[in-house]
Design an enzyme around this catalytic site. Sequence first.
Site, short mmCIF file in Angstrom:
data_model
loop_
_atom_site.label_atom_id
_atom_site.label_comp_id
_atom_site.label_asym_id
_atom_site.label_seq_id
_atom_site.Cartn_x
_atom_site.Cartn_y
_atom_site.Cartn_z
N SER A 74 29.25 82.70 -71.53
CA SER A 74 29.75 83.22 -70.54
C SER A 74 29.98 81.87 -69.76
CB SER A 74 29.83 84.46 -70.24
OG SER A 74 31.38 84.88 -69.47
N TYR B 250 27.00 92.16 -66.00
CA TYR B 250 27.49 91.27 -66.92
C TYR B 250 27.23 90.62 -66.82
CZ TYR B 250 30.93 89.04 -70.30
OH TYR B 250 31.14 88.62 -71.10
O1 NJP Z 1 35.46 90.16 -76.90
P1 NJP Z 1 35.63 92.18 -78.07
P2 NJP Z 1 35.30 89.10 -77.02
N1 NJP Z 1 26.44 95.44 -81.77
O2 NJP Z 1 35.10 93.04 -77.41
C1 NJP Z 1 31.16 93.68 -80.87
C2 NJP Z 1 32.34 86.77 -74.76
N2 NJP Z 1 33.05 86.85 -74.03
O3 NJP Z 1 35.55 89.46 -78.09
O4 NJP Z 1 30.43 97.63 -82.81
C3 NJP Z 1 26.97 95.10 -82.35
O5 NJP Z 1 36.99 91.44 -79.07
C4 NJP Z 1 32.02 94.92 -80.81
O6 NJP Z 1 32.23 94.80 -82.02
P3 NJP Z 1 32.12 96.99 -82.39
C5 NJP Z 1 31.67 88.95 -74.11
O7 NJP Z 1 30.80 88.83 -73.54
C6 NJP Z 1 34.71 87.16 -73.87
O8 NJP Z 1 35.89 88.72 -76.67
O9 NJP Z 1 32.77 96.91 -83.87
N3 NJP Z 1 28.45 94.74 -82.27
C7 NJP Z 1 33.30 93.37 -81.26
O10 NJP Z 1 33.35 93.12 -83.02
C8 NJP Z 1 30.94 88.38 -75.93
O11 NJP Z 1 29.53 87.67 -76.14
C9 NJP Z 1 34.88 86.62 -72.70
O12 NJP Z 1 32.51 97.56 -81.25
C10 NJP Z 1 28.45 95.15 -81.11
C11 NJP Z 1 32.56 92.29 -80.05
O13 NJP Z 1 30.81 92.23 -80.28
C12 NJP Z 1 31.35 87.24 -76.55
O14 NJP Z 1 32.65 87.35 -75.72
C13 NJP Z 1 34.87 86.25 -71.38
C14 NJP Z 1 27.59 95.31 -79.92
C15 NJP Z 1 33.73 92.57 -78.39
O15 NJP Z 1 34.03 92.14 -79.14
C16 NJP Z 1 32.61 88.63 -77.54
O16 NJP Z 1 33.64 89.09 -77.24
C17 NJP Z 1 33.76 85.64 -71.87
C18 NJP Z 1 26.79 95.94 -80.65
N4 NJP Z 1 25.77 97.06 -79.63
C19 NJP Z 1 32.21 85.48 -72.31
N5 NJP Z 1 28.74 95.36 -79.10
C20 NJP Z 1 36.17 87.20 -72.81
N6 NJP Z 1 36.76 87.87 -73.65
O17 NJP Z 1 36.83 87.11 -71.71
C21 NJP Z 1 29.95 95.50 -79.34
O18 NJP Z 1 32.97 84.88 -70.46
N7 NJP Z 1 30.08 94.31 -80.34
#
Ligand code: NJP
Length: 242
Positions: A130, A143
Amino acid sequence: MSRIAIVTGASSGIGAATARALSRDGFELVLGARRLERLEALAAEIGGRAVRLDVADPASVEELAAAVSACDVLVNNAGGALGLEPLAAADEEKWRQMYESNVLGTMRMTRALLPALVASGDGHVVNVTSIAGFETYRGGAGYTAAKHAQRALTRTLRLELLGQPVRVTEVAPGMVETEFSLVRFDGDEEAADRVYEGMRPLSGEEVAECIRWAVAQPSHVNVDEIVVRPRAQATATEVHRD
Ligand code: NJP
């Protein structure tokens, strides 16, 4: 034989879009996240395998690693933010969870899959970090601390793998409209919508295209890092709104 890509956090947002993009490029996908039903729906659409994965749980990571026979590309995308409290009101549990998913999760997945990535002869680790990995903002300490750490481990890995047939890429997005803000604000849709009010954020697909492009380069070409933001965003907090 098609090459195998593992994408963590493939149940929504950037991860789901990356899985679709890599599938279009001919990869066989292994989709990991906690919400298995969503992964199964995606697997029905693009093929591949849906595997329940909690990157915060060492046993779950080991189970996934044991279940895959090979791995050419690992996209460490699982993670996100919880809350926006100032340091003075820091919630230890939220900090712990953010560190677990963004930092330890990336470490665990990488450690577990590295032997397979090396054995592939042309491996690639892509870590979704990020702009919070090199910027700070009020309320973002938990974060940004986690993303700074994830960025540090990514850069360390690049040093440690020098001479091995494994590329390391960091993709650092700015504002992307996914479930990110909904998760950060604990399901509060109004608070999540306010984040993107009056500006056009990136889509998950636009970040996925950066990942797909880095992976598609010839194997001697290592794209070290990609920083991608909406035109309307200059820093984490400098955002132009109409
Ligand atoms: O967010 P979201 P993004 N074990 O909430 C999974 C970074 N980022 O696509 O487990 C396994 O739609 C969760 O799956 P579930 C951000 O930090 C974003 O935007 O089923 N999986 C879901 O598929 C992150 O690293 C922005 O709940 C786990 C996914 O993670 C990445 O982009 C800006 C988990 C999150 O999907 C993808 O985020 C930025 C676990 N313990 C960086 N915990 C932005 N959107 O603005 C979570 O700078 N997940």
